[in-house]
Scaffold this active site. Structure first.
Site, PDB file in Angstrom:
ATOM      1  N   LYS A  66       0.754  -1.230   0.139  1.00 29.42           N
ATOM      2  CA  LYS A  66       0.116   0.085   0.089  1.00 29.42           C
ATOM      3  C   LYS A  66       0.841   1.193   0.092  1.00 29.42           C
ATOM      4  CE  LYS A  66      -3.952  -2.067   2.249  1.00 29.42           C
ATOM      5  NZ  LYS A  66      -5.117  -1.853   3.320  1.00 29.42           N
ATOM      6  N   ASP A 102     -10.134   2.655   2.839  1.00 25.16           N
ATOM      7  CA  ASP A 102      -9.759   1.666   4.177  1.00 25.16           C
ATOM      8  C   ASP A 102     -10.853   2.606   5.295  1.00 25.16           C
ATOM      9  OD1 ASP A 102      -8.995  -0.554   3.087  1.00 25.16           O
ATOM     10  OD2 ASP A 102      -7.045   0.241   3.508  1.00 25.16           O
TER      11      ASP A 102
END
Length: 281
Positions: A66, A102
């Site tokens: 990420k 997220d």
């Protein structure tokens, strides 16, 4: 031509993302497929270049990539910059744009459980890794009253304070022992660590001996659906929130970035719970 979407991570064999996204594409009548690509850390640059070369329409990014993918994208959304990580890539005519869904996905799941605003809530976040950065950023952007961060390494917890304070949220970092002694002060307790995840299901990140009844105890883990932390919370009169909602919501937000359409989130939840052998979301 069939649109191709993917997941970049290592490993990815356990992921439920292909299941729920392919079902959502099918339900929307889209000629599209979603595949999981196991990308080793040294192959991240090549993988991102492959998105352009193969004209993939978009990708999700999971651990441990990420942060690494950010160096190879053309543009990064402001929220993803604040978090310092990207979990969604949109290919706009060869221009790759990074987002992070997220934190927003988690906050949406929390609001669904709370049924009331976060503005006056005192929240304890356990952990200071990438998942914690996403949650802390989203909570602060949403205007939560106060955040406390606890982590085995206080230096890492302190690093998250700058994010919260830059968004005008009162925040402090404390030790695990201090957090356990003050447990009754918090309205919401959130575990962002992997402690308690399958196969290590006998572990718990925090003692709940001083939990106040009615406190929401939330775990980002969704496998198992009910972690040891959540079981103890329920036994002590707490309200529990597992990680299925966050997983589904972040996936749905990614789907919206790619397609402009809203998938059926309840259908996504049911698929995930069914494959995990659970009975509820």
């Amino acid at each position: 031509m069939t649109k191709v979407f993917g997941l970049l991570g290592h490993p990815v064999g356990h992921s439920k993302s292909p299941l729920i996204h392919n079902d959502a594409f099918s339900s929307a009548g889209m000629d599209a497929r979603y595949h999981a690509f196991d990308v080793k850390p040294e192959q991240v640059k090549a993988a991102v270049e492959g998105i352009r070369a193969l004209q993939l329409a978009g990708c999700n990014v999971t651990v441990p990539h990420k942060i690494a993918v950010m160096d190879f994208l053309d543009e990064i959304d402001d929220e993803a910059k604040q978090i310092g990580a990207v979990n969604t890539i949109v290919n706009q005519g060869g221009r790759l744009i990074g987002y992070n869904t997220d934190g927003r996905g988690y906050v949406e799941s929390l609001l669904e459980e709370l049924g009331e605003p976060l503005a006056d809530k005192n929240i304890l976040v356990i952990g200071a890794g990438g998942a914690a950065r996403g949650v802390v950023t989203a909570l602060a952007r949403h205007g939560v009253a106060r955040l406390t961060i606890t982590n085995r390494t206080l230096e890492k917890a302190n690093a998250l304070l700058d994010i919260a304070k830059s968004l005008n949220t009162e925040a402090e970092a404390i030790s695990r022992d201090d957090a356990e002694s003050k447990l009754g002060e918090y309205d919401v307790i959130i575990n962002t660590t992997s402690i308690g995840m399958s196969p290590n299901t006998d572990e718990s990140p925090l003692s709940l001996k001083k939990l106040a009844p009615g406190t929401i105890v939330s775990d980002l883990i969704y496998n198992p659906i009910e972690t040891k932390l959540l079981k103890e919370a329920a036994q002590r009169g707490g309200r529990t929130l597992n990680g299925v909602g966050m997983f589904v919501n972040q996936a749905a937000l990614s789907f919206e970035h790619w397609t402009g359409m809203k998938p059926n989130r309840q259908r996504m939840k049911e698929l995930v719970v069914e494959t995990l052998g659970g009975t509820s979301c």
